[in-house]
Scaffold this motif. Structure first.
Motif, short mmCIF file in Angstrom:
data_model
loop_
_atom_site.label_atom_id
_atom_site.label_comp_id
_atom_site.label_asym_id
_atom_site.label_seq_id
_atom_site.Cartn_x
_atom_site.Cartn_y
_atom_site.Cartn_z
N GLN A 1 -13.17 -63.74 -17.23
CA GLN A 1 -11.83 -64.98 -17.67
C GLN A 1 -12.34 -66.18 -17.71
OE1 GLN A 1 -13.08 -63.17 -15.08
NE2 GLN A 1 -11.37 -61.99 -13.79
N LEU A 2 -13.43 -66.18 -17.61
CA LEU A 2 -14.27 -67.44 -18.13
C LEU A 2 -14.17 -67.11 -19.88
CD1 LEU A 2 -16.75 -70.16 -17.17
CD2 LEU A 2 -17.68 -69.34 -19.42
N THR B 1 -14.41 -82.92 -24.61
CA THR B 1 -14.69 -81.78 -25.55
C THR B 1 -15.93 -82.51 -26.39
OG1 THR B 1 -12.17 -82.10 -25.77
CG2 THR B 1 -13.96 -81.30 -28.07
N GLY B 2 -16.06 -83.37 -26.90
CA GLY B 2 -17.20 -84.35 -27.79
C GLY B 2 -18.72 -83.38 -26.71
N LYS B 3 -18.44 -83.30 -25.36
CA LYS B 3 -19.92 -83.28 -25.04
C LYS B 3 -20.01 -81.98 -25.15
CE LYS B 3 -20.38 -86.77 -21.37
NZ LYS B 3 -20.04 -87.58 -20.00
N LEU B 4 -19.43 -81.00 -24.75
CA LEU B 4 -18.96 -79.44 -25.14
C LEU B 4 -19.63 -79.15 -25.96
CD1 LEU B 4 -17.94 -76.84 -23.67
CD2 LEU B 4 -16.25 -76.78 -24.59
N ARG C 1 -19.60 -73.08 -17.96
CA ARG C 1 -20.42 -72.80 -17.06
C ARG C 1 -20.38 -74.07 -16.44
NH1 ARG C 1 -20.82 -67.82 -13.88
NH2 ARG C 1 -21.17 -68.95 -12.36
N LYS C 2 -21.08 -73.99 -16.75
CA LYS C 2 -21.89 -75.68 -16.51
C LYS C 2 -21.11 -76.86 -15.78
CE LYS C 2 -26.80 -74.88 -18.36
NZ LYS C 2 -27.66 -75.46 -19.35
N MET C 3 -20.46 -77.02 -16.91
CA MET C 3 -18.94 -78.43 -16.34
C MET C 3 -18.71 -77.37 -15.47
SD MET C 3 -18.28 -78.96 -21.25
CE MET C 3 -17.97 -80.67 -20.97
N LEU D 1 -12.16 -77.80 -12.49
CA LEU D 1 -11.57 -77.51 -14.09
C LEU D 1 -11.43 -76.15 -14.31
CD1 LEU D 1 -12.13 -78.80 -16.97
CD2 LEU D 1 -14.47 -78.35 -17.18
N PHE D 2 -12.14 -75.74 -13.81
CA PHE D 2 -11.64 -74.31 -14.57
C PHE D 2 -9.95 -73.35 -14.46
CE2 PHE D 2 -11.45 -69.42 -14.18
CZ PHE D 2 -12.33 -68.45 -15.64
#
Length: 345
Positions: free
Chosen positions: A243-244, A277-280, A308-310, A317-318
């Motif tokens: 799902q992720l 988004t920038g960090k991802l 996943r870490k975020m 978040l998810f």
């Protein structure tokens, strides 16, 4: 020895042709079910050959219809063929085949989207995931209207090693609209690259083995048909929950002609979108100006690992859905507009 030779050389006795079966039972392809019949047994034989060696195999055929592909599978010396057909009109013709192949053909009147295949075959067929694939195969000329939801369902089963994959790395040989077949097998950077490409290729080796011209089907569809062979990988190329992965891939392809940061940004609430988004992209080491079609499975692996870490750091978040936020914002704006209108009155 004589008995063993008889099993290995099983052939169906003379039967009415598929065209005669269609006429005999007054069968017509149902347009609303996206049905198209493949009558040329040379082509159905070719599809079966692409599935590999089926001698003494246990085969699950999806949507057999009037039974063209069914005949070719039975003639491949299988141990047992299980067919699941939703349309009751086809059952009498399939029963005729069952009578001609005693003990080999099992017919289930049901829906492939809900049928529980994991208990249909002997437990002894099960293999460890790391072993060679089991002697279990899925083969089907899929109706166009169920082909995409069905392959997504089976890919999720594959990731969880349940359903047809409770037996191990069950191989599949399936038909799709040619465009869908090309998407499933599309390489990074190609025009056909899509969500389906990534979802299939992170779990399987995918081969678009050949194309069947539309004119071979009755009624003739507006498109050609692609035959695709899937072999599950011993290790998925992305080690995250299905799902992720699906959420990251779906969002990336939201805006397939724009830079990938545009779609990936939809993973985050509007107030934090730019920063997160920038960090991802930075932590995943992915160039934000790549188009979604240019992202490889390795890129998606990095993106999924970081996302996943975020999510682990932010438990809400998810569950975030940008469409729900958009809907709420529209409602708020409408309420403000209504208030202004009331004030004017």
């Amino acid at each position: 020895m004589a008995a063993s030779r008889a099993v290995s050389t099983f052939r169906l006795p003379p039967l009415p042709t598929i065209r005669e079966i269609i006429k005999l039972f007054r069968l017509q392809a149902a347009k609303q079910l996206s049905q198209n019949f493949l009558l040329d047994l040379r082509l159905t034989d070719k599809i079966v050959r692409k599935a590999g060696n089926l001698t003494n195999a246990y085969v699950y055929e999806v949507g057999p219809g009037p039974g063209g592909l069914t005949r070719s599978i039975l003639n491949a010396n299988v141990a047992e063929l299980l067919v699941v057909e939703k349309d009751s009109r086809f059952i009498p013709g399939l029963q005729m085949l069952s009578d001609a192949a005693p003990g080999k053909l099992r017919i289930v009147h049901g829906d492939v989207l809900t049928f529980k295949i994991e208990k249909a075959f002997p437990e002894s067929l099960k293999r460890q995931w790391e072993d060679d694939p089991p002697n279990v195969h899925i083969i089907g000329n899929l109706p166009f209207n169920v082909s995409t939801p069905l392959i997504i369902k089976w890919l999720e089963n594959m990731s969880q090693r349940d359903g047809p994959f409770a037996y191990g790395r069950t191989q599949m040989t399936l038909t799709f609209q040619k465009e869908v077949a090309e998407r499933l097998a599309a390489s990074t950077g190609s025009r056909q690259r899509s969500r389906l490409s990534v979802m299939a290729q992170y779990l399987c080796q995918v081969q678009h083995v050949f194309t069947v011209p539309g004119r071979a089907f009755v009624p003739k569809p507006e498109v050609d048909v692609g035959v695709v062979h899937f072999t599950p990988l011993t290790q998925p190329r992305i080690q995250q929950p299905f799902q992720l992965v699906e959420k990251v891939v779906q969002n990336a392809f939201q805006f397939r002609r724009k830079y990938c940061h545009r779609g990936l940004g939809m993973l985050f609430p509007e107030a934090q979108r730019l920063e997160r988004t920038g960090k991802l992209l930075e932590w995943a080491d992915v160039d934000p100006t790549l188009r979604p079609t240019q992202l490889s499975v390795s890129h998606f692996r990095s993106l999924c690992d970081v996302y996943r870490k975020m999510c682990d750091e932010d438990p809400h978040l998810f569950a975030y859905n940008f469409r729900e936020e958009l809907k709420k914002n529209k409602c708020k704006n409408q309420e403000k507009e209504d208030d202004r209108e009331s004030y004017r009155l």
